[in-house]
Each structure stands twice: as structure tokens, then as C-alpha cells.
Design a protein around this motif. Structure first.
Motif, PDB file in Angstrom:
ATOM      1  N   VAL A   3       0.861  -1.184   0.000  1.00 31.81           N
ATOM      2  CA  VAL A   3       0.000   0.000   0.000  1.00 31.81           C
ATOM      3  C   VAL A   3       0.899   1.237   0.000  1.00 31.81           C
ATOM      4  O   VAL A   3       1.771   1.378   0.873  1.00 31.81           O
ATOM      5  CB  VAL A   3      -0.915   0.024   1.238  1.00 31.81           C
ATOM      6  N   VAL A   4       0.695   2.114  -0.977  1.00 32.93           N
ATOM      7  CA  VAL A   4       1.450   3.365  -1.037  1.00 32.93           C
ATOM      8  C   VAL A   4       0.489   4.512  -0.763  1.00 32.93           C
ATOM      9  O   VAL A   4      -0.519   4.672  -1.462  1.00 32.93           O
ATOM     10  CB  VAL A   4       2.124   3.557  -2.416  1.00 32.93           C
ATOM     11  N   ILE A  23       8.287   4.845   6.112  1.00 31.43           N
ATOM     12  CA  ILE A  23       8.671   5.694   4.979  1.00 31.43           C
ATOM     13  C   ILE A  23       9.319   4.792   3.938  1.00 31.43           C
ATOM     14  O   ILE A  23      10.184   3.970   4.264  1.00 31.43           O
ATOM     15  CB  ILE A  23       9.622   6.802   5.434  1.00 31.43           C
ATOM     16  N   ALA A  24       8.903   4.901   2.690  1.00 28.99           N
ATOM     17  CA  ALA A  24       9.379   4.008   1.637  1.00 28.99           C
ATOM     18  C   ALA A  24      10.899   4.112   1.473  1.00 28.99           C
ATOM     19  O   ALA A  24      11.426   5.202   1.248  1.00 28.99           O
ATOM     20  CB  ALA A  24       8.688   4.355   0.322  1.00 28.99           C
ATOM     21  N   PRO A  29       8.349  -2.472  -3.315  1.00 27.90           N
ATOM     22  CA  PRO A  29       7.242  -2.552  -2.359  1.00 27.90           C
ATOM     23  C   PRO A  29       6.946  -4.004  -1.997  1.00 27.90           C
ATOM     24  O   PRO A  29       6.889  -4.869  -2.874  1.00 27.90           O
ATOM     25  CB  PRO A  29       6.065  -1.933  -3.131  1.00 27.90           C
ATOM     26  N   LYS A  30       6.784  -4.279  -0.708  1.00 32.63           N
ATOM     27  CA  LYS A  30       6.519  -5.638  -0.248  1.00 32.63           C
ATOM     28  C   LYS A  30       5.041  -5.793   0.125  1.00 32.63           C
ATOM     29  O   LYS A  30       4.457  -4.883   0.726  1.00 32.63           O
ATOM     30  CB  LYS A  30       7.392  -5.948   0.979  1.00 32.63           C
ATOM     31  N   PRO A  31       4.459  -6.948  -0.215  1.00 33.25           N
ATOM     32  CA  PRO A  31       3.065  -7.197   0.163  1.00 33.25           C
ATOM     33  C   PRO A  31       2.862  -7.042   1.669  1.00 33.25           C
ATOM     34  O   PRO A  31       3.741  -7.362   2.468  1.00 33.25           O
ATOM     35  CB  PRO A  31       2.831  -8.645  -0.271  1.00 33.25           C
ATOM     36  N   GLU A  38       8.183   7.713  -6.321  1.00 36.18           N
ATOM     37  CA  GLU A  38       7.874   7.079  -7.600  1.00 36.18           C
ATOM     38  C   GLU A  38       8.378   5.637  -7.617  1.00 36.18           C
ATOM     39  O   GLU A  38       9.140   5.219  -6.743  1.00 36.18           O
ATOM     40  CB  GLU A  38       8.515   7.871  -8.747  1.00 36.18           C
ATOM     41  N   ILE A  39       7.946   4.896  -8.640  1.00 32.87           N
ATOM     42  CA  ILE A  39       8.404   3.530  -8.884  1.00 32.87           C
ATOM     43  C   ILE A  39       9.172   3.533 -10.207  1.00 32.87           C
ATOM     44  O   ILE A  39       8.654   4.001 -11.222  1.00 32.87           O
ATOM     45  CB  ILE A  39       7.209   2.549  -8.998  1.00 32.87           C
ATOM     46  N   ASP A  40      10.407   3.039 -10.206  1.00 33.00           N
ATOM     47  CA  ASP A  40      11.176   3.042 -11.453  1.00 33.00           C
ATOM     48  C   ASP A  40      10.839   1.820 -12.314  1.00 33.00           C
ATOM     49  O   ASP A  40       9.955   1.018 -11.968  1.00 33.00           O
ATOM     50  CB  ASP A  40      12.679   3.135 -11.170  1.00 33.00           C
ATOM     51  N   ARG A  41      11.540   1.665 -13.427  1.00 31.94           N
ATOM     52  CA  ARG A  41      11.221   0.588 -14.378  1.00 31.94           C
ATOM     53  C   ARG A  41      11.528  -0.797 -13.822  1.00 31.94           C
ATOM     54  O   ARG A  41      11.059  -1.804 -14.351  1.00 31.94           O
ATOM     55  CB  ARG A  41      11.988   0.808 -15.689  1.00 31.94           C
ATOM     56  N   GLN A  42      12.315  -0.853 -12.775  1.00 23.40           N
ATOM     57  CA  GLN A  42      12.617  -2.132 -12.111  1.00 23.40           C
ATOM     58  C   GLN A  42      11.674  -2.398 -10.929  1.00 23.40           C
ATOM     59  O   GLN A  42      11.824  -3.393 -10.222  1.00 23.40           O
ATOM     60  CB  GLN A  42      14.065  -2.150 -11.608  1.00 23.40           C
ATOM     61  N   GLY A  43      10.717  -1.475 -10.735  1.00 26.77           N
ATOM     62  CA  GLY A  43       9.751  -1.657  -9.663  1.00 26.77           C
ATOM     63  C   GLY A  43      10.254  -1.236  -8.301  1.00 26.77           C
ATOM     64  O   GLY A  43       9.707  -1.643  -7.277  1.00 26.77           O
TER      65      GLY A  43
END
Length: 357
Positions: free
Chosen positions: A196-197, A224-225, A231-233, A246-251
Motif C-alpha cells: 500500500v502506497v 517511509i518508503a 514494495p513488499k506485500p 515514484e516507482i522506477d522501471r525495475q519496480g
């Protein structure tokens, strides 16, 4: 007509600073000042304020008891202006005032002309203007949600179906957001399978207090991310203060100090667009109460890639600005009361626990 403001503050120096700042705006009139919550409560019927500013620590009746009494007897928008937010052990107390009915919080301005203080002074005036137009909900202690409303929310939740298994939940909020966030996040169980973000507009110095306060009622860990991590479930993440998330292309999480978007950094739209760019139709986006339009364009991106979008309805929003803008854009597929949002998200996710992958 000018906005009528009652200031409840026991420090003569702080009171003088607040009066000077508020008096500098032609749109604001100070109709009373009080040195304690008890004195402030007595002034309300005569002063008839549109907005009340209160500190937390005061003699005879502190800000928490004062806020509780105001919401029971004379419901008004309340802005908490307190230096105690800068003391880590006291931050959770400030958020108790929001539980009691206060609408927003702000650090106490100090005398001086440094850039942060100038920005804080303008923020105080702006918040007073915003709060003067918000509705407040009278507190009804000891009353639970009617059974008919509970059943109606369950019907709403069970009616929404998805074709793809969701992989992430993204939530944005602003004015009135902490309590709305609490309702949504507290409804998620310990085994909730998505990361959850959350992006909440909040003044500098309040973020850790918000996280600590939410942690008391949530079943999932909140942090804090961390930059560079995926991101972990079952984890709830917030951006760092004054940075986009943000989330980059590698997630992986990326922190950014790029310019504000829609007047905010962190920006809901920035995070929503980035998350939609990586997770696509497996994104669930939720936009809660808040002033302005941040998040509307980001929610439209989630809708355009095939994700699920939910906006909080007007009846339960302290400020309907952000959800309203998303609805006007055609970005909100579902408009729900705050009580129904958590159960709806949970129902959608549970469709895939034993269902299609």
C-alpha cells in the motif's frame, strides 16, 4: 464578510505572533482570544467564530478536551497550531485531536523572516481560508454504524469485480485525510496481500507522528518508503517529507526533489502516474478527502491503463476538492462513502485469493 477566527493560546508571545499573522489578511477577523480551553469554550457563543485555532498544551483545559467539548456543543472547524509536533513523544497526542474532531494541524510559527517561517505564515492564512468553507461532523460518542448502513456498504463492496489480480493499492489524501486514511487502513487485515502506497499532504514535522498514530489502529506495518527497495506485500509506505515517491522501471522506490505538482511535493498525481506506469491494470487507486486537484490526473492515468479507481463521496469528505476534480475528469470509476472503501478494496482483492492469477 471576513472569516471570524477565535485563537486559543496560552503563550503571550505565540498569541502575539498569531494575531500579527492573521491580522495581515484582510479576509480574516480575530473575534476573540483565550488563554485556556475553558476560557475559549465560554467565548464561542458570543464570538461566533467560523474557525478556531487552538494549541494542545494549555492550563485548566488542554486542546484535546477543548476540541472534544467544541465538537459536542458548538461544532466548528478547528485548526491545531502547536509547537509540540516537534517533540517526538508528543506527536501522537496531536493526532488525538484529529480523532476528537479537529480538521487540520500546523506547526506554531515563530518570529523571524527565514524562508520556512514565511512559508508557514502563508500556510496558516491559507488553511484558515480553506477551513472556513469545510463542514464538520458532530461527534456522537458511543453510537455504532446502523446495521442497514453496514449491509448497504457490504452490497456495494461485493458488486465490484475485476478481471485482473491487483498487485498494489495507492491512496492519496489531503485535508481531513488522516482520519479517512485511518478508516481505510484499519480495515485491512494482517494478511492483506498487496503493498500500500499512501501520499498524504501534511506539514513538515508531522509525518512520523502520523505514521506512529496510524500504527496504533492498523494491522500492517507502516514506514517511509526506502529508496531502492521494491514494495513488499502487506506493508504500508509513505513518501519522505518534501519528496515525491515514484516507482522506477525495475519496480523500486525512487525519491525525487523535482518541482511540486499541483502545488505539492510529495504529489499524489506523481505517485499515481508512476505506479500506474509500472503496475498497469493491476493498480487500485483511491482518492480521499482534500483541497485542490492533486491526484485527479494521476487517477485518470490509473483508469486509462485499466486499473480500478475509487473516490470518496462528498457526504463523507471534509473537503471534496480532490475527489470532485477526479470525478469531473471521468477518472473515478466508483464514488463511495469512506466506510465502504476499505471493505470494497478488501472484497476485490479477496476475489483473487483462490481465483485467477
Amino acid at each position: 464578510m471576513p472569516i471570524r477566527v477565535l485563537v486559543v493560546e496560552d503563550s503571550p508571545i505565540a498569541l502575539a505572533i498569531l494575531k500579527k499573522i492573521l491580522s495581515s489578511s484582510p479576509d480574516i477577523e480575530i473575534v476573540g482570544t483565550a488563554r485556556s480551553g475553558m476560557e475559549g469554550l465560554e467565548l464561542i457563543p458570543e464570538a461566533c467564530p467560523d474557525v478556531i485555532c487552538t494549541d494542545f498544551f494549555m492550563p485548566h483545559m488542554n486542546g484535546l478536551e477543548f476540541t472534544s467539548q467544541v465538537m459536542l456543543r458548538y461544532p466548528r472547524p478547528i485548526l491545531v497550531v502547536s509547537a509540540s509536533v516537534q517533540e517526538e513523544e508528543d506527536t501522537h497526542r496531536i493526532f488525538q485531536l484529529l480523532e476528537a474532531g479537529a480538521v487540520d494541524i500546523l506547526p506554531k510559527p515563530k518570529a523571524g523572516l527565514d524562508s520556512d517561517n514565511i512559508r508557514l505564515k502563508q500556510a496558516l492564512i491559507n488553511k484558515i481560508k480553506v477551513l472556513s468553507g469545510v463542514k464538520v461532523f458532530k461527534k456522537k460518542h458511543g453510537k455504532s454504524q446502523p446495521h442497514s448502513a453496514f449491509n448497504r456498504h457490504n452490497r456495494i463492496a461485493s458488486s465490484i469485480k475485476l478481471s485482473s489480480r491487483p498487485k498494489i493499492l495507492a491512496v492519496g489524501s489531503s485535508t481531513g485525510g488522516p482520519l479517512a486514511l485511518q478508516k481505510v487502513l484499519a480495515s485491512l487485515p494482517p494478511d492483506f496481500p498487496l503493498p500500500v502506497v499512501c501520499v498524504q499532504h501534511i506539514s513538515l514535522g508531522f509525518l512520523q507522528g502520523l505514521i506512529d498514530w496510524l500504527s496504533e489502529s492498523c494491522h500492517l506495518p507502516i514506514q517511509i518508503a526506502p529508496a531502492g527497495e521494491r514494495p513488499k506485500p502487506g506493508n504500508i509506505y509513505f513518501p519522505p517529507e518534501r519528496q515525491h515517491l515514484e516507482i522506477d522501471r525495475q519496480g523500486r522506490f525512487v525519491h525525487s526533489k523535482l518541482p511540486p505538482v499541483d502545488g505539492h511535493r510529495p504529489s499524489v498525481t506523481t505517485s499515481f502516474k508512476s505506479i500506474a506506469g509500472f503496475y498497469g491494470r493491476r493498480t487500485i487507486g483511491v482518492l480521499l478527502t482534500g483541497m485542490g486537484r492533486d491526484g485527479a490526473d494521476g487517477m485518470k492515468t490509473i483508469t486509462d491503463v485499466g486499473g480500478l479507481t475509487i473516490a470518496q463521496d462528498e457526504a463523507t469528505s471534509i473537503v471534496f476538492g480532490m475527489p470532485k476534480e477526479a470525478i469531473a475528469l471521468g477518472a473515478a470509476q466508483h464514488v463511495l462513502p469512506i466506510q465502504a472503501i476499505g471493505p470494497t478494496v478488501l472484497n476485490v482483492v479477496q476475489q483473487f485469493v483462490l481465483g485467477p492469477q
